[in-house]
Design a protein around this motif. Structure first.
Motif, mmCIF file in Angstrom:
data_model
loop_
_atom_site.group_PDB
_atom_site.id
_atom_site.type_symbol
_atom_site.label_atom_id
_atom_site.label_comp_id
_atom_site.label_asym_id
_atom_site.label_seq_id
_atom_site.Cartn_x
_atom_site.Cartn_y
_atom_site.Cartn_z
ATOM 1 N N HIS A 1 1.291 -1.341 -0.459
ATOM 2 C CA HIS A 1 -0.077 -0.392 -0.037
ATOM 3 C C HIS A 1 0.510 1.165 0.029
ATOM 4 C CE1 HIS A 1 -2.720 2.738 2.068
ATOM 5 N NE2 HIS A 1 -3.121 3.107 1.067
ATOM 6 N N LEU A 2 0.738 2.251 -0.918
ATOM 7 C CA LEU A 2 1.899 3.526 -1.207
ATOM 8 C C LEU A 2 0.931 4.913 -0.158
ATOM 9 C CD1 LEU A 2 2.032 3.237 -4.818
ATOM 10 C CD2 LEU A 2 3.164 2.251 -2.738
ATOM 11 N N GLU A 3 1.782 5.594 0.721
ATOM 12 C CA GLU A 3 1.639 6.041 1.803
ATOM 13 C C GLU A 3 1.518 7.448 1.324
ATOM 14 O OE1 GLU A 3 0.122 5.576 4.459
ATOM 15 O OE2 GLU A 3 0.644 3.620 4.895
ATOM 16 N N ASN A 4 0.813 8.624 1.618
ATOM 17 C CA ASN A 4 0.687 9.195 0.338
ATOM 18 C C ASN A 4 2.004 10.386 0.894
ATOM 19 O OD1 ASN A 4 -1.657 8.890 -0.316
ATOM 20 N ND2 ASN A 4 -3.029 10.579 1.167
ATOM 21 N N ASN A 5 2.513 10.172 1.385
ATOM 22 C CA ASN A 5 3.869 11.368 2.192
ATOM 23 C C ASN A 5 5.079 10.503 1.223
ATOM 24 O OD1 ASN A 5 1.871 13.267 2.932
ATOM 25 N ND2 ASN A 5 2.201 12.488 5.524
ATOM 26 N N ASN A 6 4.973 9.548 1.416
ATOM 27 C CA ASN A 6 6.186 9.004 0.384
ATOM 28 C C ASN A 6 6.446 8.927 -0.838
ATOM 29 O OD1 ASN A 6 6.922 7.827 3.051
ATOM 30 N ND2 ASN A 6 6.319 5.791 2.104
ATOM 31 N N ARG A 7 8.045 8.531 -1.303
ATOM 32 C CA ARG A 7 7.646 9.081 -2.853
ATOM 33 C C ARG A 7 8.088 8.082 -3.323
ATOM 34 N NH1 ARG A 7 13.457 11.397 -2.207
ATOM 35 N NH2 ARG A 7 13.739 9.584 -1.214
ATOM 36 N N LEU A 8 7.863 8.002 -5.534
ATOM 37 C CA LEU A 8 7.942 6.895 -5.841
ATOM 38 C C LEU A 8 9.208 6.274 -5.447
ATOM 39 C CD1 LEU A 8 5.975 8.305 -9.533
ATOM 40 C CD2 LEU A 8 5.178 7.088 -7.103
ATOM 41 N N ALA A 9 10.171 6.819 -5.432
ATOM 42 C CA ALA A 9 12.001 6.366 -4.687
ATOM 43 C C ALA A 9 11.843 4.978 -4.257
ATOM 44 C CB ALA A 9 12.439 7.350 -5.175
ATOM 45 N N ASP A 10 10.833 6.011 -3.188
ATOM 46 C CA ASP A 10 10.760 5.211 -2.068
ATOM 47 C C ASP A 10 10.301 3.668 -1.589
ATOM 48 O OD1 ASP A 10 11.560 7.250 -0.317
ATOM 49 O OD2 ASP A 10 9.413 7.598 -0.130
ATOM 50 N N TYR A 11 9.524 3.150 -2.757
ATOM 51 C CA TYR A 11 9.021 1.975 -3.301
ATOM 52 C C TYR A 11 9.394 1.376 -4.365
ATOM 53 C CZ TYR A 11 5.065 3.772 0.170
ATOM 54 O OH TYR A 11 3.990 3.700 0.960
ATOM 55 N N ASN A 12 10.996 2.394 -5.191
ATOM 56 C CA ASN A 12 11.660 1.748 -5.959
ATOM 57 C C ASN A 12 10.784 0.880 -7.905
ATOM 58 O OD1 ASN A 12 13.733 0.614 -7.592
ATOM 59 N ND2 ASN A 12 13.695 -1.083 -7.295
ATOM 60 N N ILE A 13 9.795 2.233 -7.744
ATOM 61 C CA ILE A 13 9.161 2.558 -9.114
ATOM 62 C C ILE A 13 9.854 3.459 -9.613
ATOM 63 C CG2 ILE A 13 6.968 3.508 -10.010
ATOM 64 C CD1 ILE A 13 5.575 3.017 -6.862
ATOM 65 N N MET A 14 9.986 2.555 -10.915
ATOM 66 C CA MET A 14 10.769 2.771 -11.597
ATOM 67 C C MET A 14 10.107 3.084 -13.155
ATOM 68 S SD MET A 14 14.352 0.622 -11.049
ATOM 69 C CE MET A 14 14.669 1.346 -12.837
ATOM 70 N N THR A 15 10.640 3.672 -14.509
ATOM 71 C CA THR A 15 10.051 3.492 -16.119
ATOM 72 C C THR A 15 8.854 2.621 -16.177
ATOM 73 O OG1 THR A 15 11.849 4.945 -16.642
ATOM 74 C CG2 THR A 15 10.467 3.856 -18.731
ATOM 75 N N ASN A 16 8.332 2.932 -16.830
ATOM 76 C CA ASN A 16 7.177 1.404 -17.202
ATOM 77 C C ASN A 16 6.307 0.561 -16.132
ATOM 78 O OD1 ASN A 16 6.693 2.321 -19.495
ATOM 79 N ND2 ASN A 16 9.147 0.674 -19.946
ATOM 80 N N SER A 17 6.824 0.446 -14.795
ATOM 81 C CA SER A 17 6.931 0.076 -13.717
ATOM 82 C C SER A 17 4.419 0.905 -13.587
ATOM 83 C CB SER A 17 6.777 0.545 -12.491
ATOM 84 O OG SER A 17 8.485 0.688 -11.719
ATOM 85 N N SER A 18 3.983 -1.157 -12.363
ATOM 86 C CA SER A 18 2.620 -0.909 -12.921
ATOM 87 C C SER A 18 1.973 -1.181 -11.854
ATOM 88 C CB SER A 18 1.652 -1.985 -13.954
ATOM 89 O OG SER A 18 1.906 -2.016 -15.426
ATOM 90 N N VAL A 19 1.576 0.406 -11.416
ATOM 91 C CA VAL A 19 0.344 0.888 -10.617
ATOM 92 C C VAL A 19 -0.810 0.209 -9.872
ATOM 93 C CG1 VAL A 19 0.471 3.052 -8.024
ATOM 94 C CG2 VAL A 19 2.714 2.377 -9.856
#
Length: 255
Positions: free
Chosen positions: A62-80
């Protein structure tokens, strides 16, 4: 009989197919430093889905509002993954205390649930709140969806003070006595109640309220309302013990 059966079959409407789109993919231009809240804002601008209704997941997290994409290792072409809930954010205006607060709620919650959240955030007891929306008073058992509330709407709170109070008396740090009183009772009235229930002489009682600046002794002639005593408040009780010392033929009284 056969003719009737054929007539029934002929009256049935024809079958046809419809298409139901179950999944939609939206491409977003983002930066690794973007927060999840910023991503929700982008989705809201494109799809019109309120941020409070969005729940985002990546790889089961679950992605928390205050966190950054980098904190979840979400990179190019990642699917959320996006799940749309019945959540909404409303404003609550409380003129008597000069406050406007934001609450994240669900349409399936009741008016009583909203009062409970207001009590937690502002400290106004449930039974002292009257919630108004669209010039109508909202009933506690009604769901927010039944009241016509949706994202971005504003509730108004009228504070209706009750004269019934439940207060706790901490006696010398040893035990606690609970009393049902009225806001217009004086401190002397409360002491008399304690004497009746606990057998502690009213004249020996010192009632105090703890405050950030220290303890404050309550005056006998003041009402609980004037002393700003609220429902479920706790007062400290200390006993003023009289001690008599005999010096021969002279008796002295020490306080």
């Amino acid at each position: 009989m056969k003719r009737g059966a054929m007539d029934v079959r002929q009256e049935q409407p024809p079958r046809y197919k419809i298409q139901v789109k179950m999944v939609k993919t939206v491409a977003l231009d983002v930066k690794s430093t973007d927060t999840v809240d910023q991503i929700k804002s982008k989705i809201s601008a494109i799809e019109g889905i309120g941020k409070s209704q969005q729940v985002l997941f990546f790889c089961g997290n679950h992605l928390e509002n205050n966190n950054r994409l980098a904190d979840y290792n979400i990179m190019t072409n990642s699917s959320v993954d996006l799940y749309v809930t019945d959540g909404m954010q409303i404003s609550v205006s409380i003129p008597s205390v000069g406050k406007i607060i934001k609450l994240n709620l669900k349409k399936s919650q009741s008016v009583a649930d909203v009062k409970s959240e207001i009590e937690q955030k502002v400290g106004i007891p449930l039974d002292e709140q009257i919630l108004m929306y669209g010039c109508q008073q909202l009933e506690d058992n009604k769901l927010l969806s039944q009241c016509g509330l949706s994202n971005g709407h504003t509730l108004h709170v009228l504070v209706c003070l009750t004269d019934k109070l439940r207060m706790s008396i901490n006696v010398d740090g040893e035990r606690t006595v609970n009393l049902d009183v009225k806001s217009w009772y004086t401190v002397a009235d409360v002491k008399l109640m304690i004497e009746t229930f606990e057998g502690l002489p009213a004249c020996s009682q010192i009632l105090m309220r703890t405050q950030p600046g220290g303890a404050e002794t309550l005056k006998d002639t003041e009402t609980l309302q004037n002393q700003h005593i609220r429902n479920n408040d706790t007062l400290m009780l200390h006993q003023n013990i009289q001690l008599f010392v005999d010096f021969g033929s002279t008796v002295s009284k020490l306080w």
